[in-house]
Scaffold this active site. Structure first.
Site, PDB file in Angstrom:
ATOM      1  N   LEU A   2       0.949  -1.293   0.085  1.00  0.00           N
ATOM      2  CA  LEU A   2       0.193   0.066  -0.030  1.00  0.00           C
ATOM      3  C   LEU A   2       0.859   1.381  -0.079  1.00  0.00           C
ATOM      4  O   LEU A   2       0.481   2.314  -0.602  1.00  0.00           O
ATOM      5  CB  LEU A   2      -1.073   0.017   1.050  1.00  0.00           C
ATOM      6  CG  LEU A   2      -1.963  -1.171   1.339  1.00  0.00           C
ATOM      7  CD1 LEU A   2      -2.588  -1.239   2.657  1.00  0.00           C
ATOM      8  CD2 LEU A   2      -2.787  -1.231  -0.030  1.00  0.00           C
ATOM      9  N   GLY A  56       8.092   3.663   3.091  1.00  0.00           N
ATOM     10  CA  GLY A  56       8.495   4.764   3.502  1.00  0.00           C
ATOM     11  C   GLY A  56      10.127   4.350   3.999  1.00  0.00           C
ATOM     12  O   GLY A  56      10.577   3.491   3.838  1.00  0.00           O
ATOM     13  N   LYS A  57      10.578   5.324   4.726  1.00  0.00           N
ATOM     14  CA  LYS A  57      12.139   5.238   5.283  1.00  0.00           C
ATOM     15  C   LYS A  57      12.307   4.132   6.236  1.00  0.00           C
ATOM     16  O   LYS A  57      13.348   3.600   6.223  1.00  0.00           O
ATOM     17  CB  LYS A  57      12.628   6.496   5.966  1.00  0.00           C
ATOM     18  CG  LYS A  57      11.866   6.919   7.050  1.00  0.00           C
ATOM     19  CD  LYS A  57      12.573   8.404   7.302  1.00  0.00           C
ATOM     20  CE  LYS A  57      11.831   8.905   8.552  1.00  0.00           C
ATOM     21  NZ  LYS A  57      12.253  10.103   8.894  1.00  0.00           N
ATOM     22  N   LEU A  58      11.313   3.759   7.033  1.00  0.00           N
ATOM     23  CA  LEU A  58      11.243   2.651   7.925  1.00  0.00           C
ATOM     24  C   LEU A  58      10.891   1.459   7.531  1.00  0.00           C
ATOM     25  O   LEU A  58      11.129   0.332   8.115  1.00  0.00           O
ATOM     26  CB  LEU A  58      10.615   3.363   9.253  1.00  0.00           C
ATOM     27  CG  LEU A  58      11.028   4.499  10.095  1.00  0.00           C
ATOM     28  CD1 LEU A  58      10.193   4.567  11.193  1.00  0.00           C
ATOM     29  CD2 LEU A  58      12.444   4.210  10.511  1.00  0.00           C
ATOM     30  N   GLY A  59      10.081   1.195   6.377  1.00  0.00           N
ATOM     31  CA  GLY A  59       9.489   0.111   5.786  1.00  0.00           C
ATOM     32  C   GLY A  59       8.484   0.308   4.860  1.00  0.00           C
ATOM     33  O   GLY A  59       8.237   1.375   4.348  1.00  0.00           O
ATOM     34  N   ASP A  71       1.373  16.864  12.479  1.00  0.00           N
ATOM     35  CA  ASP A  71       1.806  16.403  11.473  1.00  0.00           C
ATOM     36  C   ASP A  71       0.484  16.289  10.274  1.00  0.00           C
ATOM     37  O   ASP A  71       0.489  15.191   9.628  1.00  0.00           O
ATOM     38  CB  ASP A  71       2.572  15.048  11.406  1.00  0.00           C
ATOM     39  CG  ASP A  71       3.470  15.072   9.883  1.00  0.00           C
ATOM     40  OD1 ASP A  71       3.575  15.830   9.273  1.00  0.00           O
ATOM     41  OD2 ASP A  71       4.022  13.745  10.018  1.00  0.00           O
TER      42      ASP A  71
END
Length: 528
Positions: free
Chosen positions: A248, A251-254, A365
């Site tokens: 879906l 990102g930078k973490l997964g 955010d």
């Protein structure tokens, strides 16, 4: 580090779960995990280190997962006596989680659950509870798509996930698509309302999680830590409990996957985060806040966090699945929304922000990428990694001065961290870029920026240079297109105000003329 808006890391939700496998368990009555039960207190300890080349064993921390009300979406249904409309929460959850370093160890696939528990670098150790009841060995068959999913977050450990001779092989591969991502700050915010201080270095200090609790659903909640013995978990989750669909987002973490729970057939979004990346970026505290806050939120316009679990490589968040994906995807496709649709979206997000602010939570955010679209154009506010919760007796206008009366060097260092910029550059208010104190009004500013972007197609202060963007924000240099609705301009101009005290309140937003005159034109299946 600010990422440019046209960066390839901007997330876009893609296709939904492959419906070819959606009817496998239609006749299943479900399990206790998805029944309506009160959230049980949990008290667990964990040890974390960098991933090792061992066969992972997953351990879970399960919150209540109710039966969905609509097709293909895992929304919340609870007893009407325990909630008021869509604003309800469980006051009994009180979780205490600890990250501590551990030495390297190894385990075999045939080891007992207790040996697997002791060898995992991220271990749960509840008090007065047999280890055999807390975890189970993961000796089940696992498809290549699951292994492929785990190895995507940590390629160095990928070979350890396919060593079992019992595992099946599959040629099914997931497709990925990415969009340019908005510039975001990468410095982890150090805000906290707990007296326990999180040390970024795992080798020198423990990290304690304390879940927010509340006596009533309408009062502002406070963070607390509990050390009481936890009851037996209702059910543990592992990767073997899910069938994986398409990606879906990433990102930078997964990555975020669409998954189906095998036993119940329910569809979820599984957010996967690499432990090594979390430690390298020192985002343990951000993850802690996300779990603490989002697991206690029950609102129609907020994405539910049903459960979370982990193995030696990744941490997994089981989230409510929104079938239409991100709001940013729809905005990019349509270029901009008309007044009817935009006013409806602003109304829904305002409802979610009112719910958060009543509980002392600041999202910090707000942007189209963090808003999901479910059935019938119902919006779901998500991604609480930058959010913060303040105490009921705390001065809300001085969040970063929580330890103002104490002058120890360590607390002065923490005070400085609370001034760190967080969120997305285009949505930052003047008080944050000027390192001043901030409160709930930062979400009100962001709501005005969101309203502008939905109607125009881009943020008002967007520029090719970061410094130019800062200057525009500080001067509130905003220009409105000539074709913009007069009432919409009036609303935005009252939200995007430099002085936080002069910004329009959220309740006034709901009663603004732009909302009122467009409300009769909204789709009838939304907010009848």
């Amino acid at each position: 580090m600010m990422l440019p808006r046209n960066s390839p890391h901007r997330t876009e939700s893609t296709l939904a779960y492959n419906n070819n496998n959606s009817n496998n368990n239609n006749n299943n009555n479900g399990s206790s995990l998805f029944q309506r039960k009160p959230l049980a207190p949990i008290n667990s300890e964990f040890k974390i280190s960098k991933p090792q080349h061992i066969k992972p064993t997953t351990h879970s921390h399960t919150f209540t997962t109710p039966t969905p009300k609509t097709r293909n979406t895992a929304t919340t249904t609870t007893n009407n006596n325990n909630r008021n409309n869509h604003q309800y929460r469980n006051p009994n959850l009180n979780t205490s989680l600890v990250f501590t370093p551990t030495k390297n160890s190894s385990s075999s696939s045939s080891s007992h659950s207790s040996s697997l528990l002791s060898s995992s670098p991220f271990v749960e150790e509840p008090e007065n509870q047999p280890e055999s009841n807390h975890t189970r060995a993961t000796s089940h068959y696992r498809t290549t798509s699951t292994s492929q999913y785990k190895s995507s977050a940590n390629k160095d450990a990928s070979h350890s996930l396919i060593t079992s001779s019992k595992r099946k092989t599959s040629t099914k591969q997931t497709s990925e698509s990415t969009n340019p991502k908005r510039r975001t700050t990468t410095t982890a915010t150090q805000n906290t309302n707990n007296n326990k201080i999180l040390n970024p270095s795992l080798s020198s200090s423990t990290i304690r999680f304390s879940t927010v609790s509340s006596s009533t659903s309408s009062s502002t909640t406070s963070s607390s830590s509990s050390s009481h013995t936890s009851p037996k978990p209702q059910q543990q989750l592992t990767l073997d409990d899910f069938e994986f669909g398409k990606i879906l987002g990433k990102g930078k973490l997964g990555r975020v996957y669409c998954v189906k729970h095998k036993q119940s057939g329910l569809i979820f979004a599984l957010k996967v985060m690499s432990k090594s990346e979390i430690m390298n970026l020192k985002l343990e505290k951000s993850l802690r806040r996300e779990i603490e806050i989002q697991s206690n939120l029950y609102h129609i316009n907020i994405t539910r966090l049903y459960s979370w679990f982990h193995d030696s490589i990744n941490i997994y968040l089981l989230l409510e699945y929104s079938i239409e994906g991100e709001l940013y995807t729809h905005l990019k496709k349509l270029k901009r929304f008309d007044n009817i649709m935009a006013s409806n979206y602003i109304f829904q997000i305002t409802q979610a922000l009112i719910f958060l602010h009543q509980r002392g939570i600041i999202h910090r955010d707000l942007k189209p990428e963090n808003i999901m679209v479910s059935l019938d154009n119902q919006l779901k506010l998500s991604d609480f990694g930058w959010s913060v919760q303040i105490n009921q007796n705390q001065n809300q206008n001085q969040i970063h001065n929580q330890t103002q009366t104490q002058k120890t060097p360590h607390q002065k260092k923490q005070k400085q961290k609370r001034l760190t910029i967080c969120g997305t550059l285009d949505y930052l208010p003047p008080e944050m870029i000027e390192s001043k104190s901030h409160d709930f009004s930062v979400d009100i500013w962001a709501l005005g920026i969101l309203c502008y972007e939905l109607l125009v197609g881009k943020p008002p202060f967007e520029a090719i240079n970061r410094n130019i963007t800062y200057e525009k924000i500080a001067k509130v240099d905003i220009k409105y297109p000539s074709n913009l609705d007069v009432d919409a301009i009036d609303l935005i101009s009252k939200l995007v105000v430099k002085d936080p005290n002069k910004r329009l309140s959220l309740k006034e937003v709901l009663n603004h003329n732009w909302i009122i005159k467009n409300k009769p034109k909204w789709p009838k299946n939304i907010y009848k």
